[in-house]
Motif scaffolding. Sequence first.
Motif, PDB file in Angstrom:
ATOM      1  N   ARG A   4       0.836  -1.204   0.000  1.00 58.53           N
ATOM      2  CA  ARG A   4       0.000   0.000   0.000  1.00 58.53           C
ATOM      3  C   ARG A   4       0.870   1.253   0.000  1.00 58.53           C
ATOM      4  O   ARG A   4       0.591   2.209  -0.698  1.00 58.53           O
ATOM      5  N   LYS A  46      -5.994   6.707   2.599  1.00 50.49           N
ATOM      6  CA  LYS A  46      -7.355   6.164   2.737  1.00 50.49           C
ATOM      7  C   LYS A  46      -7.957   5.783   1.388  1.00 50.49           C
ATOM      8  O   LYS A  46      -8.658   4.787   1.277  1.00 50.49           O
ATOM      9  N   ALA A  47      -7.686   6.583   0.370  1.00 52.49           N
ATOM     10  CA  ALA A  47      -8.200   6.272  -0.967  1.00 52.49           C
ATOM     11  C   ALA A  47      -7.585   4.974  -1.482  1.00 52.49           C
ATOM     12  O   ALA A  47      -8.274   4.134  -2.071  1.00 52.49           O
ATOM     13  N   GLU A  75      -6.368   2.525   0.363  1.00 52.58           N
ATOM     14  CA  GLU A  75      -6.902   1.421   1.165  1.00 52.58           C
ATOM     15  C   GLU A  75      -8.292   1.007   0.685  1.00 52.58           C
ATOM     16  O   GLU A  75      -8.593  -0.183   0.608  1.00 52.58           O
ATOM     17  N   ARG A  76      -9.131   1.978   0.346  1.00 50.46           N
ATOM     18  CA  ARG A  76     -10.469   1.647  -0.191  1.00 50.46           C
ATOM     19  C   ARG A  76     -10.358   0.952  -1.535  1.00 50.46           C
ATOM     20  O   ARG A  76     -11.055  -0.018  -1.804  1.00 50.46           O
ATOM     21  N   ALA A 114      -8.941  -2.693  -1.064  1.00 46.73           N
ATOM     22  CA  ALA A 114      -9.587  -3.555  -0.065  1.00 46.73           C
ATOM     23  C   ALA A 114      -9.995  -4.898  -0.675  1.00 46.73           C
ATOM     24  O   ALA A 114     -10.696  -4.955  -1.675  1.00 46.73           O
TER      25      ALA A 114
END
Length: 65
Positions: A27, A39-40, A42-43, A46
């Motif tokens: 990541r 965060k983007a 990770e989304r 996922a």
Amino acid sequence: MPREKEAFRDNLERIDAIFPGKELLTRADVVRGFGLPRKAVERMLAGKMFDGKYISKAALARLIS
């Protein structure tokens, strides 16, 4: 047999240029290489990473195509 999307080869070439010599990316690699917020990333990644830690360049190219 499913066809690859039109942008797949171009995306794979760009990823190869950003990460030469690496086949699996973390990541943190994707965050640094593309300049996206953590965060983007990770989304987006996922459930698509090996062992929850790595994604192959081909899988990433397929995901962003």
